[in-house]
Design a protein around this motif. Structure first.
Motif, short mmCIF file in Angstrom:
data_model
loop_
_atom_site.label_atom_id
_atom_site.label_comp_id
_atom_site.label_asym_id
_atom_site.label_seq_id
_atom_site.Cartn_x
_atom_site.Cartn_y
_atom_site.Cartn_z
N ILE A 126 0.84 -1.18 0.00
CA ILE A 126 0.00 0.00 0.00
C ILE A 126 0.89 1.24 0.00
O ILE A 126 1.81 1.36 0.79
CB ILE A 126 -1.00 0.01 1.17
CG1 ILE A 126 -0.30 0.08 2.52
CG2 ILE A 126 -1.90 -1.21 1.12
CD1 ILE A 126 -1.28 0.24 3.69
N TYR A 127 0.59 2.13 -0.94
CA TYR A 127 1.35 3.37 -1.06
C TYR A 127 0.54 4.48 -0.38
O TYR A 127 -0.61 4.72 -0.74
CB TYR A 127 1.59 3.73 -2.53
CG TYR A 127 2.55 4.90 -2.69
CD1 TYR A 127 3.88 4.67 -2.99
CD2 TYR A 127 2.12 6.21 -2.50
CE1 TYR A 127 4.77 5.74 -3.11
CE2 TYR A 127 3.00 7.26 -2.61
CZ TYR A 127 4.32 7.03 -2.91
OH TYR A 127 5.21 8.09 -3.02
N VAL A 128 1.16 5.14 0.58
CA VAL A 128 0.51 6.25 1.28
C VAL A 128 1.28 7.52 0.97
O VAL A 128 2.48 7.60 1.23
CB VAL A 128 0.48 5.99 2.80
CG1 VAL A 128 -0.10 7.19 3.54
CG2 VAL A 128 -0.32 4.73 3.10
N SER A 176 -5.62 7.57 4.62
CA SER A 176 -5.28 6.68 3.52
C SER A 176 -4.72 5.35 4.01
O SER A 176 -4.89 4.32 3.37
CB SER A 176 -4.27 7.34 2.56
OG SER A 176 -4.91 8.35 1.81
N ASN A 212 -6.65 1.90 2.87
CA ASN A 212 -5.95 0.89 2.09
C ASN A 212 -5.75 -0.41 2.85
O ASN A 212 -5.90 -1.50 2.30
CB ASN A 212 -4.59 1.43 1.63
CG ASN A 212 -4.69 2.37 0.46
OD1 ASN A 212 -4.75 1.96 -0.69
ND2 ASN A 212 -4.72 3.67 0.74
N GLY A 235 -3.15 2.35 -3.80
CA GLY A 235 -2.98 3.64 -3.15
C GLY A 235 -2.54 4.72 -4.13
O GLY A 235 -1.83 4.44 -5.09
N VAL A 238 -10.51 5.78 -1.67
CA VAL A 238 -9.68 5.58 -2.86
C VAL A 238 -10.64 5.28 -4.01
O VAL A 238 -11.24 4.20 -4.08
CB VAL A 238 -8.68 4.43 -2.67
CG1 VAL A 238 -7.83 4.24 -3.92
CG2 VAL A 238 -7.79 4.69 -1.45
#
Length: 434
Positions: free
Chosen positions: A135-137, A147, A151, A217, A375
């Protein structure tokens, strides 16, 4: 009172409306060639040199001086300490938001199923979670603990084996709220890396960062380009663009509320898009005035002004039917139906990432604590794409089990079709079972 922000004014009755609307909605090319070239080079370097390249890019782009890849990881104890350091009211707010997100996500789980056909065969679908997801935050212009929850929690509900989170730490600063949210959401591993180099590390793996099966993400243009380039090696949720909101209003909502609803997306960044559509031209003027009144409340006023001047709009239309049809053309990430009888108008909505019904439902509730995921598809992708959910972290496998009689029945059909396609091994394989 602050100076009223500049914002585009359109009227569907004007001769140049279509041309101006097209210009307003026109996005930059999907993949800027210079950005794509830079990202491709970063991905190649991470693939070839692993942690060494990851350290090089992290130190360069995030203004850090990390000397070992192990220093990029934030362990469980540090995340728990960050959680414990948060004020009690903030912990309570995060706890409540997480619980609401989890309850909503639990309704999304897909179940395995089977049935028997007329030939005595069993057919079905088996649903299994992914082994490991990334997961990209985002962590550049602001910190986004929401976020983290949005995610990670659906992935947990889906039963994902391991969640690997990446978040940039510019200047080496670690945001305790983000770390605390990661602890609350059950993130397994957390690395303070960002940009294209983080996406590359998740997709291909390095000695320090394990490779994942899917990356989800939002991020900036470099993150979006990297996700596009690694797709196929790993799954991705979507290519996220700037934030968007369309508000359809009948003119009866407090204009000060609507002004702030438009600001709520414009403050994300200069490329965000906030659009108000109404058949009440006097109301549009009152919202514009309210914007001037409320601008002084915003710490990020300059970002808001740039966003509204570049891509924001107040659009006058004939009636609410035209307003909804125009919204469907835009296919926004967020749609507020700030009207009487919003459920009546909802029936006409075909394309929107999330719909907020009624005057007392601002988009901000969806960003943090309503329950549905924030998202969402952007850049008109709501025409064919979905919000992030549990289903993004589950895989479906088809099941086929033939009985002897069922195999004989299917052999004749499959053999004939295989003959028609000129695939003799297929035909023979099927007829062997007859």
């Amino acid at each position: 009172m602050s100076e009223a922000p500049q914002i585009n004014r359109l009227d569907s009755g004007d001769a140049d409306f279509e041309a101006r609307l097209t210009q307003l909605l026109d996005r930059a090319p999907e993949a800027d060639l210079e950005v794509t070239a830079s990202v491709a080079a970063i991905i190649a370097a991470v693939r070839a040199r692993g942690d060494a390249a990851l350290l090089e890019y992290t130190n360069r782009f995030d203004r850090r001086s990390v000397t070992a890849a192990a220093q990029l990881e934030v362990g469980p104890a540090q995340r728990e300490a960050a959680w414990n350091s948060l004020p009690a009211d903030l912990r309570e707010a995060l706890d409540t938001a997480a619980a609401r997100i989890r309850v909503y996500a639990e309704r999304q789980t897909l179940e395995s199923w089977e049935f028997g056909d007329a030939f005595g065969n069993t057919l079905g679908q088996r649903v299994t979670p992914m082994d490991r997801v990334g997961i990209y935050v985002p962590g550049g212009k602001a910190a986004y603990p929401s976020s983290v929850l949005m995610n990670a929690i659906p992935a947990k509900v889906a039963g994902v084996g391991e969640i690997v989170m990446v978040v940039p730490a510019p200047g080496g600063e670690l945001n305790p709220v983000v770390l605390g949210a990661a602890h609350l959401a059950g993130v397994d591993r957390l690395f303070t890396i960002g940009g294209a180099q983080a996406v590359a590390a998740l997709a291909y793996g390095t000695a320090a960062v394990p490779p994942v099966d899917k990356i989800v993400g939002p991020g900036n243009a470099y993150v979006a380009a990297a996700k596009r380039l690694v797709f196929g090696r790993v799954g991705i949720d979507s290519i996220a663009g700037p934030s968007e909101i369309v508000v359809v209003c009948d003119g009866q909502t407090d204009p000060r509320w609507i002004a702030m609803d438009l600001f709520s997306q414009a403050e994300h960044d200069e490329l965000a898009q906030s659009i108000l559509i109404s058949p009440d031209r006097d109301f549009l003027q009152r919202v514009a005035a309210a914007m001037g009144e409320r601008m002084a409340e915003l710490p990020r006023a300059e970002i808001v002004r740039a966003s509204l001047a570049g891509r924001g709009a107040l659009i006058a239309v004939r009636d609410l039917d035209e307003a909804i049809e125009l919204s469907n053309r835009i296919a926004p990430e967020h749609l507020e139906l700030s009207v009487a009888e919003p459920r009546l108008w909802l029936q006409k909505v075909r394309h929107a990432g999330a719909v907020f019904l009624g005057r007392h439902t601002p988009e901000a509730f969806g960003d943090y604590c309503a329950g549905p995921n924030h998202v969402l598809p952007t850049s008109r992708a709501a025409r064919f794409s979905n919000p992030l959910g549990v289903y993004e972290f589950q895989k479906r496998s088809s099941l086929i089990e033939c009985s002897p009689e069922g195999a004989r029945q299917l052999a004749a059909i499959a053999g004939r079709l295989a003959d028609a396609e000129g695939l003799q091994a297929h035909a023979a394989s099927a007829r062997d079972r007859s």
